[in-house]
Design a protein around this motif. Structure first.
Motif, mmCIF file in Angstrom:
data_model
loop_
_atom_site.group_PDB
_atom_site.id
_atom_site.type_symbol
_atom_site.label_atom_id
_atom_site.label_comp_id
_atom_site.label_asym_id
_atom_site.label_seq_id
_atom_site.Cartn_x
_atom_site.Cartn_y
_atom_site.Cartn_z
ATOM 1 N N MET A 144 -8.029 35.507 23.607
ATOM 2 C CA MET A 144 -8.797 34.913 22.921
ATOM 3 C C MET A 144 -9.641 35.479 21.703
ATOM 4 O O MET A 144 -10.179 34.724 20.860
ATOM 5 N N TRP A 154 -16.249 31.380 16.356
ATOM 6 C CA TRP A 154 -14.913 31.297 17.168
ATOM 7 C C TRP A 154 -14.230 29.900 16.801
ATOM 8 O O TRP A 154 -15.162 28.905 16.772
ATOM 9 N N ALA A 189 -7.644 27.391 19.293
ATOM 10 C CA ALA A 189 -7.372 28.200 20.531
ATOM 11 C C ALA A 189 -6.825 27.287 21.456
ATOM 12 O O ALA A 189 -5.924 27.294 22.214
ATOM 13 N N ALA A 234 -5.870 33.122 29.731
ATOM 14 C CA ALA A 234 -6.391 33.443 28.197
ATOM 15 C C ALA A 234 -7.855 33.658 28.461
ATOM 16 O O ALA A 234 -8.659 32.946 29.524
ATOM 17 N N ALA A 250 -14.046 32.058 25.956
ATOM 18 C CA ALA A 250 -12.888 31.220 26.633
ATOM 19 C C ALA A 250 -13.530 30.005 27.589
ATOM 20 O O ALA A 250 -12.923 28.940 27.686
#
Length: 170
Positions: A1, A28, A33, A74, A79
Motif C-alpha cells: 500500500m 495517501w 488503493a 494489502a 491500510a
C-alpha cells in the motif's frame, strides 16, 4: 500500500511545520488503493503504481497478478484507513494491526529505509524516533478504524484458517 502515496507536488498534501506531512493519511490516495483492491478481487490482476519514496512521486506502474491465489495481503501504515470501505464492498477477509515491541518496529523500519535509501540518514533517524513515540496512538487509530490488534503469529494463524476455507478463528 506504500505505493499509493500522492506525488510530492500534489497541492492537497497536508503540511506540518512548513513540510509535507507524509505520516498523515491525507498524504495517501485511499480511493485509488480501494479501486485497485476491488479490481484484484474481481479480475485477479491490476495495474499498481510504483512509488519512488526518495523522489516523492510515482515513477511507473506494474502489473500485479494474483495467479489464482485465494487471498492477498494489502499492508501498510495507512491500510486501516480503507478497512470500512473494503468491508462495505465485501472485499475484506480480515483486517489486522500488528502489535509488537516498538523497538522492533523502529529497527526494522530504519534498516529498511536506510537500505532503500529512502531519505538521508538524519531524516530517517528523526522520523523513526517520532514514529516510535507515536506508535501507541497509531495502533489505537488503526483499531478504531476497524483493524484488530494482533501479534504476527496470530495473524498468520488466522490467514491459515482462511486458506483452509474456514472463517477466521478468534
Amino acid at each position: 500500500m506504500d505505493d499509493f502515496y500522492k506525488d510530492g507536488d500534489d497541492p492537497t498534501l497536508p503540511r506540518r511545520n512548513g513540510q509535507i506531512d507524509w505520516e498523515s493519511p491525507a498524504s495517501w490516495d485511499a480511493e485509488n488503493a480501494v479501486e485497485v483492491i476491488a479490481q484484484l478481487v474481481r479480475d485477479g490482476k491490476a495495474d499498481v503504481p510504483v512509488y519512488a519514496i526518495n523522489e516523492d512521486r510515482r515513477v511507473a506502474t506494474r502489473r500485479f497478478d494474483l495467479a489464482d491465489a485465494p487471498l492477498f495481503v494489502a499492508e501498510g501504515i495507512f491500510a486501516a484507513e480503507i478497512v470500512e470501505e473494503c468491508r462495505r464492498r465485501d472485499l475484506l477477509a480480515g483486517a489486522y494491526a500488528l502489535r509488537r515491541p516498538r523497538s522492533a518496529t523502529f529497527l526494522r523500519r530504519l534498516s529498511r529505509d536506510l537500505a532503500e535509501q529512502r531519505k538521508g540518514p538524519r531524516v530517517l533517524l528523526s522520523r523513526g524516533v517520532a514514529l516510535l513515540r507515536a506508535e501507541p496512538a497509531v495502533l489505537r487509530r488503526q483499531t478504531g478504524l476497524g483493524a484488530e490488534a494482533a501479534r504476527g503469529r496470530e495473524v498468520l494463524r488466522r490467514v491459515a484458517h482462511l486458506l483452509a476455507g474456514h472463517p477466521p478463528a478468534r
